[in-house]
Design an enzyme around this catalytic site. Structure first.
Site, PDB file in Angstrom:
ATOM      1  N   CYS A 169       0.462  -0.953   0.550  1.00 11.64           N
ATOM      2  CA  CYS A 169       0.301  -0.152  -0.212  1.00 11.64           C
ATOM      3  C   CYS A 169       0.699   0.693   0.301  1.00 11.64           C
ATOM      4  O   CYS A 169       1.536   1.532   0.918  1.00 11.64           O
ATOM      5  CB  CYS A 169      -0.925  -0.223   0.850  1.00 11.64           C
ATOM      6  SG  CYS A 169      -1.668   1.686   1.302  1.00 11.64           S
TER       7      CYS A 169
ATOM      8  N   CYS B 240      -0.474   4.202   1.565  1.00 13.45           N
ATOM      9  CA  CYS B 240      -0.073   4.001   3.154  1.00 13.45           C
ATOM     10  C   CYS B 240       1.055   4.172   3.634  1.00 13.45           C
ATOM     11  O   CYS B 240       1.477   5.201   5.303  1.00 13.45           O
ATOM     12  CB  CYS B 240      -0.254   2.859   3.937  1.00 13.45           C
ATOM     13  SG  CYS B 240      -2.203   1.418   3.007  1.00 13.45           S
ATOM     14  N   ASP B 241       2.049   4.206   2.900  1.00 15.56           N
ATOM     15  CA  ASP B 241       3.758   3.593   2.928  1.00 15.56           C
ATOM     16  C   ASP B 241       4.338   4.692   2.173  1.00 15.56           C
ATOM     17  O   ASP B 241       5.919   4.760   2.818  1.00 15.56           O
ATOM     18  CB  ASP B 241       4.511   2.076   3.158  1.00 15.56           C
ATOM     19  CG  ASP B 241       3.435   1.415   4.173  1.00 15.56           C
ATOM     20  OD1 ASP B 241       3.463   2.386   5.486  1.00 15.56           O
ATOM     21  OD2 ASP B 241       3.324   0.721   3.667  1.00 15.56           O
TER      22      ASP B 241
END
Ligand code: NDP
Length: 306
Positions: free
Chosen positions: A132, A135-136
């Site tokens: 993801c 997200c990261d």
């Protein structure tokens, strides 16, 4: 006493169904999973969910859906379902905490990111390996990263990462860009981005590292040679698979392993319904999942004759 309705899953499909069923006074029990909210909990801004002209953060959208369902009487337990028994009514749904019974069940467990199952992938998950970028990506500022995959998700991951990383290499197993599954518009955006490089006919065979990722081992399928590419992050974006493991053969699945449904809401077992990405591998949008959740709820009300 058995519940009227159990909803398994708490993404847009499950929560939309919960809002409808709660408003019909059926007091649905939602087994939301240990991490409630579904895939949108891992996204930043959602710009294509109607009603939010300035976009809405994924987790905020899900919290609002949870509040809306609870307001009308839905009960939410953050438990993972481990097995079900649909052989008799009431149906049984089991978690590690308890066995729950219901007259009807809605399956809304969604889908999760597919894995490569190569050495290093599981070992370095969260230590350089991610599924993801939204997200990261911020953890990879000024770093060099690899994206694996040739579909729209891989292109989107690469574009998100290019905002942070110094270099993004996308490894595609197809021979050229025409063969790639991504849509033309996404390919164009990627190819116009100076930070992103596409390498074709590449298959990643291992992810290397010590405490953190430091590279990948790659098979160049054209030359047959092995290559090492150094990087600090590896983003796997090769599609999704439905979360159906807990069903253990109790319902018909389609050839791709998604819950088989003639109309997007009914299943092979009367009284068991389905909604969202666990059934739909075509559209896979929050709004379509919500739509299926609404349809399933209306069918469940009809089934319960309320
Ligand atoms: P897709 O199924 O479309 O693509 C999966 C990609 O991963 C393909 O390139 C496939 O290669 C590759 N792949 C699969 N297994 C492996 C493997 N073991 N090793 C290497 N590569 C592998 O999935 P997506 O998640 O990309 O997209 C799913 C749906 O969501 C699509 O309809 C897409 O359009 C949509 N979507 C749209 C977005 C947008 O428009 N912004 C963003 C994200 C998704 P091969 O082709 O050889 O099988």
């Amino acid at each position: 006493m058995a519940e009227k309705v159990i909803i398994i899953g708490s993404g847009p499909a499950g929560l939309t169904a919960a809002i409808y069923l709660a408003r019909a006074d059926l007091k649905p029990l939602i087994l939301a999973g240990e991490k409630p909210g579904g895939q949108l909990m891992w996204t930043s801004v959602v710009e294509n969910f109607p009603g939010f002209p300035d976009g809405v953060k994924g987790p905020d959208l899900m919290m609002k859906m949870i509040q809306q369902a609870e307001r009308f009487g839905a009960k939410i337990l953050n438990e993972d379902v481990s097995s079900v028994n649909f052989s008799q009514v009431p149906f049984t749904v089991s978690t590690s905490n308890s066995n729950y019974e219901a007259e009807t069940v809605l399956l809304a467990t969604g889908a999760s990111a597919k894995k490569l199952n190569i050495p290093g992938e599981a070992e370095f998950l969260g230590r350089g390996v991610s599924t993801c970028a939204t997200c990261d990506a911020a953890f990879f500022r000024d770093k060099s990263v690899i994206v694996i995959g040739g579909g729209d998700a891989a292109m989107e991951e690469a574009l998100v990462l290019a905002k942070f990383a110094s270099r993004v290499v996308v490894l595609v197993r197809n021979v050229n860009e025409e063969e790639m599954r991504a849509s033309e518009i996404m390919k164009k955006k990627v190819m116009e981005n100076q930070k992103i490089e596409l390498l074709f006919s590449r298959e990643v065979t291992a992810i290397r590292g010590d405490t953190l990722v430091n590279g990948v081992k790659v098979l160049n399928k054209l030359s047959g040679s092995e290559e090492e590419i150094s990087c600090e992050g590896v983003f796997v974006a090769i599609g999704h698979e439905p979360q159906t493991g807990f069903l253990m053969g109790q319902l018909d699945l389609d050839e791709k392993g998604y819950v088989a449904s003639p109309d997007g809401v009914k299943t092979s077992r009367e009284g068991v319904f389905v909604a969202g990405d666990v059934q739909d591998h075509k559209y896979r949008q929050a709004i379509t999942a919500a739509g299926f959740g609404c349809m399933a709820a209306l069918e469940m009300e009809r089934y319960l004759d309320v």
